[in-house]
Scaffold this active site. Structure first.
Site, PDB file in Angstrom:
ATOM      1  N   HIS A  66      55.861  84.041 -12.019  1.00 57.18           N
ATOM      2  CA  HIS A  66      54.458  84.453 -11.953  1.00 57.18           C
ATOM      3  C   HIS A  66      53.903  83.932 -10.631  1.00 57.18           C
ATOM      4  O   HIS A  66      53.958  82.727 -10.356  1.00 57.18           O
ATOM      5  CB  HIS A  66      53.668  83.914 -13.148  1.00 57.18           C
ATOM      6  CG  HIS A  66      54.148  84.460 -14.456  1.00 57.18           C
ATOM      7  ND1 HIS A  66      54.380  83.663 -15.554  1.00 57.18           N
ATOM      8  CD2 HIS A  66      54.458  85.736 -14.827  1.00 57.18           C
ATOM      9  CE1 HIS A  66      54.801  84.423 -16.556  1.00 57.18           C
ATOM     10  NE2 HIS A  66      54.862  85.674 -16.136  1.00 57.18           N
TER      11      HIS A  66
ATOM     12  N   ASN B 247      58.393  88.196 -16.522  1.00 53.88           N
ATOM     13  CA  ASN B 247      58.967  87.340 -17.558  1.00 53.88           C
ATOM     14  C   ASN B 247      59.058  88.024 -18.919  1.00 53.88           C
ATOM     15  O   ASN B 247      59.372  87.375 -19.915  1.00 53.88           O
ATOM     16  CB  ASN B 247      58.158  86.044 -17.698  1.00 53.88           C
ATOM     17  CG  ASN B 247      59.044  84.869 -18.043  1.00 53.88           C
ATOM     18  OD1 ASN B 247      60.198  84.797 -17.626  1.00 53.88           O
ATOM     19  ND2 ASN B 247      58.515  83.924 -18.817  1.00 53.88           N
ATOM     20  N   ARG B 248      58.775  89.310 -18.943  1.00 47.26           N
ATOM     21  CA  ARG B 248      59.004  90.129 -20.148  1.00 47.26           C
ATOM     22  C   ARG B 248      59.862  91.341 -19.810  1.00 47.26           C
ATOM     23  O   ARG B 248      60.038  92.226 -20.643  1.00 47.26           O
ATOM     24  CB  ARG B 248      57.666  90.610 -20.733  1.00 47.26           C
ATOM     25  CG  ARG B 248      56.644  89.519 -21.048  1.00 47.26           C
ATOM     26  CD  ARG B 248      57.074  88.617 -22.183  1.00 47.26           C
ATOM     27  NE  ARG B 248      56.015  87.674 -22.535  1.00 47.26           N
ATOM     28  CZ  ARG B 248      55.847  86.481 -21.986  1.00 47.26           C
ATOM     29  NH1 ARG B 248      56.693  86.089 -21.029  1.00 47.26           N
ATOM     30  NH2 ARG B 248      54.869  85.682 -22.363  1.00 47.26           N
TER      31      ARG B 248
ATOM     32  N   HIS C 242      57.113  77.042 -14.627  1.00 49.81           N
ATOM     33  CA  HIS C 242      55.840  77.710 -14.886  1.00 49.81           C
ATOM     34  C   HIS C 242      54.698  76.706 -14.966  1.00 49.81           C
ATOM     35  O   HIS C 242      54.896  75.534 -15.284  1.00 49.81           O
ATOM     36  CB  HIS C 242      55.901  78.484 -16.212  1.00 49.81           C
ATOM     37  CG  HIS C 242      56.773  79.691 -16.179  1.00 49.81           C
ATOM     38  ND1 HIS C 242      56.282  80.950 -15.893  1.00 49.81           N
ATOM     39  CD2 HIS C 242      58.097  79.835 -16.386  1.00 49.81           C
ATOM     40  CE1 HIS C 242      57.279  81.817 -15.936  1.00 49.81           C
ATOM     41  NE2 HIS C 242      58.396  81.163 -16.230  1.00 49.81           N
TER      42      HIS C 242
ATOM     43  N   TYR D 278      60.893  87.791 -26.061  1.00 53.49           N
ATOM     44  CA  TYR D 278      60.240  87.546 -24.784  1.00 53.49           C
ATOM     45  C   TYR D 278      60.985  88.138 -23.591  1.00 53.49           C
ATOM     46  O   TYR D 278      60.373  88.478 -22.597  1.00 53.49           O
ATOM     47  CB  TYR D 278      60.042  86.038 -24.582  1.00 53.49           C
ATOM     48  CG  TYR D 278      59.007  85.447 -25.511  1.00 53.49           C
ATOM     49  CD1 TYR D 278      57.660  85.443 -25.178  1.00 53.49           C
ATOM     50  CD2 TYR D 278      59.378  84.918 -26.747  1.00 53.49           C
ATOM     51  CE1 TYR D 278      56.706  84.918 -26.036  1.00 53.49           C
ATOM     52  CE2 TYR D 278      58.434  84.387 -27.614  1.00 53.49           C
ATOM     53  CZ  TYR D 278      57.095  84.387 -27.248  1.00 53.49           C
ATOM     54  OH  TYR D 278      56.167  83.877 -28.104  1.00 53.49           O
TER      55      TYR D 278
ATOM     56  N   THR E 248      62.934  86.898 -21.126  1.00 47.98           N
ATOM     57  CA  THR E 248      62.525  86.112 -19.964  1.00 47.98           C
ATOM     58  C   THR E 248      63.521  86.222 -18.819  1.00 47.98           C
ATOM     59  O   THR E 248      64.679  86.595 -18.999  1.00 47.98           O
ATOM     60  CB  THR E 248      62.398  84.637 -20.355  1.00 47.98           C
ATOM     61  OG1 THR E 248      63.666  84.182 -20.843  1.00 47.98           O
ATOM     62  CG2 THR E 248      61.343  84.455 -21.438  1.00 47.98           C
TER      63      THR E 248
ATOM     64  N   GLU F 228      57.123  74.369 -18.625  1.00 46.74           N
ATOM     65  CA  GLU F 228      55.727  74.811 -18.578  1.00 46.74           C
ATOM     66  C   GLU F 228      54.860  73.563 -18.453  1.00 46.74           C
ATOM     67  O   GLU F 228      54.840  72.714 -19.356  1.00 46.74           O
ATOM     68  CB  GLU F 228      55.377  75.564 -19.862  1.00 46.74           C
ATOM     69  CG  GLU F 228      54.066  76.283 -19.848  1.00 46.74           C
ATOM     70  CD  GLU F 228      54.171  77.701 -19.293  1.00 46.74           C
ATOM     71  OE1 GLU F 228      53.267  78.064 -18.504  1.00 46.74           O
ATOM     72  OE2 GLU F 228      55.102  78.419 -19.658  1.00 46.74           O
TER      73      GLU F 228
END
Length: 316
Positions: free
Chosen positions: A23, A72-73, A118, A166, A168, A180
């Site tokens: 991201h 990430n999807r 992240h 997800y 990922t 995260e």
């Protein structure tokens, strides 16, 4: 993986990648990867090739979460097998490129370990994210990290649910693990968050080096928070949000939400309580990036997993 006398044997983790910028506005991983790309000494370990890698460079350049769709999807079987075409969303094209470089996903040629770095706007602290309760290598790794950084807290989120998929970027690896760290606003770099992420990566790479050098890790238990349900904000018939996260819940990631506890507060001040039948542990509370996903927070339940002893596979 092979199992002998209650010990799981894994091949050496010789190829490791560290992803930043999945991201493009989550700054800690981006800055660490850029720093390590210029000088890899800090992340090198004997017998391990560690590759720092910016996964979504166009989003990083624009300092935005993504360009066309959430990278990430994007690592679904459909996306990864789609015919290459310029008309595909940028992140789908990028997922295909990453899968070729670090995979193919699910194959023997895939990278051994991928760390995906992240940031979150939620008050989650330093959270390790696992994708399988059956991967005793990553269970042992997070146990090692948690001991190394104690007394600091390091919750473990288990993204293993039959209905919540997800896809990922890290799922390309044999042993995927997410990190995260927050709270940190999007597009902002905070020194304490940066250093927390950096320290955890040091211990993670130390674990891999020890494993590759023949250290056998004994059985252990790992406390995890298993993902349960995505909770949306209350909405009107037009889909507009009609309530906010309640002040009593805001910033209370990983703390129990009991039946009857305040959950949302409407704009006119009315409290909407949690109506579940048993306590849950919310996380990603009021995450800025999840408004578009119609998600106010995720509920989890606490579990203790038994990690088998592990050692590297003996060379024939």
């Amino acid at each position: 993986m092979a199992s002998r006398c209650g010990v799981c044997c894994y091949n050496e983790a010789k190829r490791v990648a560290i992803f930043g910028g999945t991201h493009g506005n989550e700054m800690s991983g981006i800055m660490l990867v850029n720093m390590w790309s210029k000088n890899e000494a800090e992340i090198q370990r004997s017998g391990v090739m560690t590759k720092p890698f910016i996964t979504n460079p166009r989003a990083v350049e624009k300092c935005t979460r993504y360009v066309d769709t959430d990278l990430n999807r994007a690592f679904t079987p459909e996306n990864l097998s789609a015919p290459c075409a310029d008309e595909l969303p940028y992140e789908v094209q990028r997922a295909q490129e990453i899968n070729k470089m670090f995979g193919p996903k699910g194959s023997a040629n895939a990278y051994d370990v991928i760390f995906d770095l992240h940031n979150t706007t939620s008050n989650m602290g330093s959270t390790l994210i696992l994708e399988s309760s059956a991967d005793h290598f990553t269970l042992q790794m997070v146990h090692y990290i948690k001991k190394a950084i104690a007394p600091a807290s390091c919750p473990v989120l288990l993204n293993e649910h039959p209905l919540l998929k997800y896809s990922t970027s890290r799922s390309v690896a044999k042993h995927p693990i997410g990190l995260e760290v927050g709270p940190q606003p999007q597009g902002v770099l905070r020194s304490n968050i940066f250093e927390s992420m950096r320290a955890i990566m040091k211990h993670a790479l130390d674990f891999i080096e020890l494993f590759n050098n023949g250290v056998e890790f004994p059985p252990c238990s790992v406390d995890v928070f298993r993902v349960q349900e995505r909770m949306d904000y209350p909405r009107d018939s037009n889909g507009n949000i009609t309530a906010m996260v309640h002040p009593n819940l805001q910033d209370c990631d990983w703390e129990p939400l009991n039946p009857g506890d305040p959950m949302f507060q409407t704009f006119d001040g009315r409290t909407i309580p949690y109506e579940g039948s048993s306590p849950v542990y919310p996380t990603f509370i009021n995450e800025a990036a999840y408004y578009e996903k119609q998600q106010a927070f995720v509920t989890t339940r606490r579990e203790t997993l038994a990690a088998y002893a592990i050692r590297k596979t003996e060379q024939q």
